[in-house]
Design a protein around this motif. Structure first.
Motif, PDB file in Angstrom:
ATOM      1  N   ASN A 294       2.739  16.045  19.677  1.00 59.09           N
ATOM      2  CA  ASN A 294       2.610  16.512  18.300  1.00 59.09           C
ATOM      3  C   ASN A 294       2.630  15.288  17.395  1.00 59.09           C
ATOM      4  N   LEU A 295       1.542  15.066  16.677  1.00 64.52           N
ATOM      5  CA  LEU A 295       1.458  13.884  15.824  1.00 64.52           C
ATOM      6  C   LEU A 295       2.255  14.033  14.537  1.00 64.52           C
ATOM      7  N   LEU A 296       2.501  15.272  14.128  1.00 65.35           N
ATOM      8  CA  LEU A 296       3.228  15.493  12.882  1.00 65.35           C
ATOM      9  C   LEU A 296       4.720  15.269  13.061  1.00 65.35           C
ATOM     10  N   THR A 297       5.249  15.709  14.207  1.00 70.69           N
ATOM     11  CA  THR A 297       6.697  15.580  14.443  1.00 70.69           C
ATOM     12  C   THR A 297       7.019  14.435  15.405  1.00 70.69           C
ATOM     13  N   ASP A 298       5.997  13.814  15.997  1.00 71.07           N
ATOM     14  CA  ASP A 298       6.167  12.748  16.991  1.00 71.07           C
ATOM     15  C   ASP A 298       6.969  13.235  18.200  1.00 71.07           C
ATOM     16  N   GLU A 299       6.827  14.541  18.466  1.00 72.84           N
ATOM     17  CA  GLU A 299       7.499  15.107  19.628  1.00 72.84           C
ATOM     18  C   GLU A 299       6.500  15.231  20.786  1.00 72.84           C
ATOM     19  N   ALA A 300       7.032  15.244  21.988  1.00 68.11           N
ATOM     20  CA  ALA A 300       6.204  15.392  23.187  1.00 68.11           C
ATOM     21  C   ALA A 300       6.855  16.406  24.103  1.00 68.11           C
ATOM     22  N   SER A 301       6.013  17.133  24.828  1.00 67.76           N
ATOM     23  CA  SER A 301       6.523  18.077  25.830  1.00 67.76           C
ATOM     24  C   SER A 301       5.718  17.892  27.111  1.00 67.76           C
ATOM     25  N   TRP A 302       6.446  17.798  28.248  1.00 67.14           N
ATOM     26  CA  TRP A 302       5.816  17.605  29.563  1.00 67.14           C
ATOM     27  C   TRP A 302       6.177  18.752  30.480  1.00 67.14           C
ATOM     28  N   SER A 303       5.256  19.051  31.378  1.00 68.37           N
ATOM     29  CA  SER A 303       5.587  20.007  32.435  1.00 68.37           C
ATOM     30  C   SER A 303       6.431  19.303  33.491  1.00 68.37           C
TER      31      SER A 303
END
Length: 477
Positions: A114-123
């Motif tokens: 997510n570029l807006l929150t600088d968050e990432a999610s991985w499987s």
């Protein structure tokens, strides 16, 4: 998802064994169906389900392309090099992981940044591919290049930049370094997630671990290159061996009469018969030489093995034999010296030979043998095997002694010298009996050349496992 690709579709019947073309056709048909599903998937980038469906279809297309290539290799790949049964092809190697079930099946993970929150999610599977602690936070897009090999970082940076700025899909490979130092090759496919105003608010991707697949492809390429080098080397060695053999064996074709002057000459003819099962040249030879004394030297022999080394050894023995015979060396003593030459050679070898000196004035044949089939003598429509003097294989033991025998020939007699392998699938007494059965045909023959032709007609067209030579000498009337 359309029903024609539903999960409960009955499995297709496996093709018959060896039907690789049928598998290729099925793969390509399935690839077309997957492509149709992808085109039917929602194009709205904000729809997670449509995005996932398109990504999986893209991934399936890559998998099917790989499968198509492997099947084509299975069908059209290089054949094994000509070798003896039970031996491995020189220079080839096993495909890594080929014996492990499913070793070429790719592991697939997914990620979203997510570029807006600088968050990432991985499987969870992506954590396993990268070898990272599943309790640790996923790498952000800024941190991801730190896990990539230095030489592959520009490629990843370019793909991500094109995706985020120009909304181009990601489709490329790079190598990741795991915390334990292991390197994995991954194939990333992704696309931007656009906001209502058209700006990029996130990037979504699937990551496929293709390490085993790429290693297997590299092994196939290396094996193919090694095979090509081995084949080229074998072709070169074969050409050299043929040229060397042609340079050493007597240059005469058809029949020859020795000595060239005088009434009591020998009508000579010979033939070299190559193996039908090997591309390598063996060490079989025949020779006929008029000596300064007016006598005629006849010899046949066989040096064990195949290839340039054996052919060069054969050339050495023929040269030594001719030189010693010209110096007046008797057949028995000549065999002793040939044995010493082989015994002292750098490359250990074994050989067999028979050597005859024919004196035309008395029609006397003096001969010796070294572990070789004895000459056959044909007279008045019947034949017999000459009783051999003592003699062991050349190179078998140091200081071996070789006996001599004498035979008084008569006008019209025919002498047949040969190497093992002339009569396919027969050796020793059985082979001699087959040759002796040709006596009636020899009696009707006009000369030595006709006799050699009869031997070739009887045994030359049959598949033989080894090279062979035949030399026929007929005493002139």
């Amino acid at each position: 998802m359309p029903s024609h690709l539903s999960a409960d579709r009955p499995a297709a019947e496996p093709p018959a064994s060896g039907s690789v073309d049928a598998l290729i056709s099925q793969t390509r048909r399935l690839r077309g169906e997957v492509d149709a599903v992808r085109r039917d998937a929602p194009a709205d980038g904000a729809d997670p389900e449509g995005r996932w469906q398109r990504a999986l279809c893209d991934l399936a297309m890559h998998q099917l392309n790989d499968l198509d290539q492997h099947l084509a290799q299975l069908r059209d790949g290089p054949p094994p090099a000509p070798v003896e049964p039970g031996h491995a092809v020189p220079g080839t190697r096993a495909v890594p992981g080929a014996s492990r079930r499913g070793s070429l099946l790719s592991r697939v993970g997914s990620a979203e940044w997510n570029l807006l929150t600088d968050e990432a999610s991985w499987s969870g599977e992506l954590y396993r591919i990268l070898g990272r602690d599943p309790t640790a936070p996923p790498l952000t897009l800024d941190e991801l290049p730190s896990a990539v090999l230095d030489e592959d970082r520009p490629r990843l940076t370019s793909m991500v930049t094109d995706c985020l700025i120009d909304a181009k899909p990601i489709d490329g490979e790079f190598r990741l370094v795991r915390p334990d130092g292991g390197v994995r090759t991954v194939h990333m496919m992704g696309e931007p997630v656009l906001a209502a105003d058209g700006s990029t608010e996130a990037m979504w991707a699937v990551v496929r671990d293709v390490s085993e697949l790429r290693r297997s492809e590299l092994a196939v390429d290396e094996s193919r290159d090694s095979f090509q080098r081995h084949r080229h080397r074998a072709q070169t060695e074969h050409r050299i061996a043929v040229e060397l053999q042609e340079a050493v064996l007597p240059p005469w074709r058809g029949s020859l009469r020795l000595p060239r002057q005088g009434p009591e000459t020998l009508d000579l003819a010979a033939r070299y018969l190559p193996s039908a099962t090997s591309s390598l040249i063996g060490g079989d030879w025949y020779d006929a030489l008029e000596l300064s004394s007016g006598e005629t030297l006849l010899s046949v022999g066989d040096l064990t093995g195949h290839g340039v080394t054996v052919t060069s050894g054969m050339a050495m023995l023929i040269g030594a034999l001719r030189g010693m015979a010209m110096a007046g060396t008797a057949p028995g003593r000549l065999m002793e010296w040939l044995n010493q030459i082989l015994d002292a050679s750098v490359q250990p070898a074994l050989g067999s030979a028979v050597c005859c000196r024919y004196r035309p004035e008395t029609r006397t044949l003096t001969w010796a043998q070294a572990g070789h089939p004895a000459p056959l003598l044909f007279r008045n429509g019947t034949g017999r095997v000459l009783t051999p003097p003592d003699g062991v294989l050349l190179g078998a033991t140091s200081g071996a002694a070789y006996g001599q025998a004498e035979e008084r020939l008569e006008p019209g007699d025919l002498l047949l010298l040969r190497t093992d392998g002339l009569v396919p699938r027969h050796t020793g007494a059985a082979a001699a009996e087959r040759l002796l059965a040709l006596a009636p045909r020899f009696e009707e023959a006009r000369g030595a050349q006709d006799c050699v032709r009869a031997v070739v007609e009887e045994f030359g067209e049959t598949e033989r496992e080894d090279d062979a030579c035949v030399l026929v000498a007929k005493v002139a009337h």
